[in-house]
Design a protein around this motif. Sequence first.
Motif, mmCIF file in Angstrom:
data_model
loop_
_atom_site.group_PDB
_atom_site.id
_atom_site.type_symbol
_atom_site.label_atom_id
_atom_site.label_comp_id
_atom_site.label_asym_id
_atom_site.label_seq_id
_atom_site.Cartn_x
_atom_site.Cartn_y
_atom_site.Cartn_z
ATOM 1 N N UNK A 37 0.882 -1.165 0.000
ATOM 2 C CA UNK A 37 0.000 0.000 0.000
ATOM 3 C C UNK A 37 0.917 1.210 0.000
ATOM 4 N N UNK A 38 0.812 2.038 -1.037
ATOM 5 C CA UNK A 38 1.709 3.193 -1.157
ATOM 6 C C UNK A 38 1.324 4.299 -0.187
ATOM 7 N N UNK A 39 2.333 4.991 0.336
ATOM 8 C CA UNK A 39 2.088 6.097 1.265
ATOM 9 C C UNK A 39 1.349 7.230 0.548
ATOM 10 N N UNK A 40 0.447 7.853 1.265
ATOM 11 C CA UNK A 40 -0.328 8.988 0.745
ATOM 12 C C UNK A 40 -1.054 8.637 -0.551
ATOM 13 N N UNK A 41 -1.473 7.407 -0.600
ATOM 14 C CA UNK A 41 -2.300 6.980 -1.721
ATOM 15 C C UNK A 41 -3.584 6.402 -1.153
ATOM 16 N N UNK A 42 -4.611 6.373 -1.991
ATOM 17 C CA UNK A 42 -5.810 5.647 -1.626
ATOM 18 C C UNK A 42 -5.756 4.327 -2.398
ATOM 19 N N UNK A 43 -5.804 3.241 -1.651
ATOM 20 C CA UNK A 43 -5.798 1.919 -2.275
ATOM 21 C C UNK A 43 -7.166 1.301 -2.059
ATOM 22 N N UNK A 44 -7.777 0.855 -3.131
ATOM 23 C CA UNK A 44 -9.115 0.256 -3.005
ATOM 24 C C UNK A 44 -9.008 -1.251 -3.123
ATOM 25 N N UNK A 45 -9.738 -1.957 -2.269
ATOM 26 C CA UNK A 45 -9.862 -3.408 -2.375
ATOM 27 C C UNK A 45 -11.259 -3.703 -2.891
ATOM 28 N N UNK A 46 -11.327 -4.393 -4.020
ATOM 29 C CA UNK A 46 -12.639 -4.759 -4.559
ATOM 30 C C UNK A 46 -12.709 -6.271 -4.741
ATOM 31 N N UNK A 47 -13.912 -6.759 -4.911
ATOM 32 C CA UNK A 47 -14.113 -8.189 -5.133
ATOM 33 C C UNK A 47 -15.477 -8.591 -4.620
ATOM 34 N N UNK A 48 -15.974 -9.745 -5.095
ATOM 35 C CA UNK A 48 -17.304 -10.173 -4.667
ATOM 36 C C UNK A 48 -17.338 -10.531 -3.181
ATOM 37 N N UNK A 49 -18.522 -10.601 -2.608
ATOM 38 C CA UNK A 49 -18.659 -10.942 -1.203
ATOM 39 C C UNK A 49 -17.936 -12.250 -0.911
ATOM 40 N N UNK A 50 -17.240 -12.285 0.193
ATOM 41 C CA UNK A 50 -16.558 -13.509 0.588
ATOM 42 C C UNK A 50 -15.208 -13.686 -0.082
ATOM 43 N N UNK A 51 -14.726 -12.663 -0.786
ATOM 44 C CA UNK A 51 -13.456 -12.804 -1.495
ATOM 45 C C UNK A 51 -12.259 -12.617 -0.575
ATOM 46 N N UNK A 52 -12.513 -12.098 0.623
ATOM 47 C CA UNK A 52 -11.430 -11.930 1.587
ATOM 48 C C UNK A 52 -10.921 -10.512 1.733
ATOM 49 N N UNK A 53 -11.539 -9.568 1.009
ATOM 50 C CA UNK A 53 -10.999 -8.213 1.039
ATOM 51 C C UNK A 53 -11.086 -7.569 2.423
ATOM 52 N N UNK A 54 -12.225 -7.783 3.115
ATOM 53 C CA UNK A 54 -12.357 -7.220 4.460
ATOM 54 C C UNK A 54 -11.442 -7.947 5.441
ATOM 55 N N UNK A 55 -11.341 -9.251 5.275
ATOM 56 C CA UNK A 55 -10.448 -10.040 6.130
ATOM 57 C C UNK A 55 -9.019 -9.530 6.011
ATOM 58 N N UNK A 56 -8.622 -9.281 4.774
ATOM 59 C CA UNK A 56 -7.255 -8.797 4.568
ATOM 60 C C UNK A 56 -7.081 -7.410 5.183
#
Lengths: 278, 247
Positions: A53-72
């Motif tokens: 995750x780059x400093x002073x950047x906005x990084x978006x995590x996308x993916x279908x439900x259950x893909x693990x994005x929130x877990x990560x």
Amino acid sequence: MKDEQHSESAQEHAYPETTAGKPTVEDNAKVSARGANVYYGEKQAIKNVSLDVGAHEVTAFIGPSGCGKSTFLRALNRMNDTIDICRVTGDFRLDGEDIYDRKVDVVQLRARVGMVFQKPNPFPKSIFENVAYGPRIHGLVAHKSELDEIVHTSLERAGLLGEVKDRLDTPGTGLSGGQQQRLCIARAIAVSPEVILMDEPCSALDPIATAKIEELIDELRENYTIVIVTHSMQQAARVSQRTAFFHLGNLVEMGDTETIFTNPEHKLTQGYITGRFG
Amino acid sequence: MAPTAETHANDHTVRSFDAELDRLSNTVVRAGGLVEAQLAAALQALVKRDAALAAEVSAKDNEVDALDQEIQDHAVRLLALRQPVAEDLRHIVGALRIAGDLERIGDYAANVARRSLVVNQSPPVKAITALARMARLAQEIVKDVLDAYVERDVDRAIVVWRRDEELDALHTSLFQELVSYMMEDSRNITACSHLMFIAKNLERIGDHATNIAETVHYLALGRPLRAARPKGAEVPTEPSSGPESPT
């Protein structure tokens, strides 16, 4: 013709050995994960994910439900520690320091890596106390005047001060949904975090409130590093500089948001963002 | 529901979007077919000295313009309502660009037809043979690039893109040929200068076909054709404004 384009790749559904695109950054990594795995009991929710995750950047995590994005996302400030059956392996670093090192004070870590949740969750206290709470328990202030200043600055940065400055002593729960979410952002900012994790921060908000939060995210980038999990691909496209696409616990592809949304490398990314499954 | 190899279809979850994208492509193909026919008829009118056919081509240009407008409206509507990304976005932006190029090719075809009426007032000039060769090549290029669009065939698009050089070379030599006829006999000047503009129109048609080839490349692969673009015709002094602009 469309069929032909899709079928040209026999590996259509295969996961790449490594993540497609460019999951790492050259020199401005704020948060790094290498070979990260997260398990809930027997089930593996995150499979060998490496990204920066780059400093002073906005990084978006996308993916279908259950893909693990929130877990990560939650692994980045050890929110998963609170879940008994959850096990995390791999290397997670914040400014090069091991987040999962035994010596790390989790409370301190979470002050550095703040979090904003899907549903606005202000404390059942006044607006002022909602923001003052963090700095107080972290012992960041010596005087009432300092606390006042932090509360004001945080509300200001969260774009809420103008709307609430005359009623700081009224309950935070009395605000509208969008205002409550900005209050939660102010609360997160008040302890001077370096990274702010946002887990679908706008999913309970109307489009106007959403636009205000998105505008805010863009402004906050100057001072903070932001990671946002979102179900709205348009939102990811609007607010982020880099986008990561997760699927079934794999990081399928990550890269510049512009590239992901105009010319993604992986068929699964293409399928997801164009609405061909999900 | 997470997709598996079995359930991951190529269709959008929202089926009507697929139907709309198909309709957009079909309109582009229809416009392409019409432009091909216009070009063929214009050239026939020129070679066969057929004034009626020339007038028909000139009148039909409205249909090309109407199709171009239809594509633009449809594309804008899709952009606004579907917020397309990735290949869908390229599909729509590509249709917009190609429609613009087809509209111009249509204009040049109509212009060739109108000029043929003037050329036919004078006795035939020898150069008409060389011009017919250039015309055949221009037609081939347009046909091939439209096929490349229909098939999303990048290799074919690149071949077209390269062939534009041949057209430019023919234009250059035809230009010199026409100049020499005019020097030989001043009575040739009227016909030859119109033929020059017709040749220029054909050369420009090749450039628009090249644009379409580039768009096909972008549509299919998501990145521009990087190699050096074929150069325009190396004509000593290019007519810069006025009569050659199709109206």
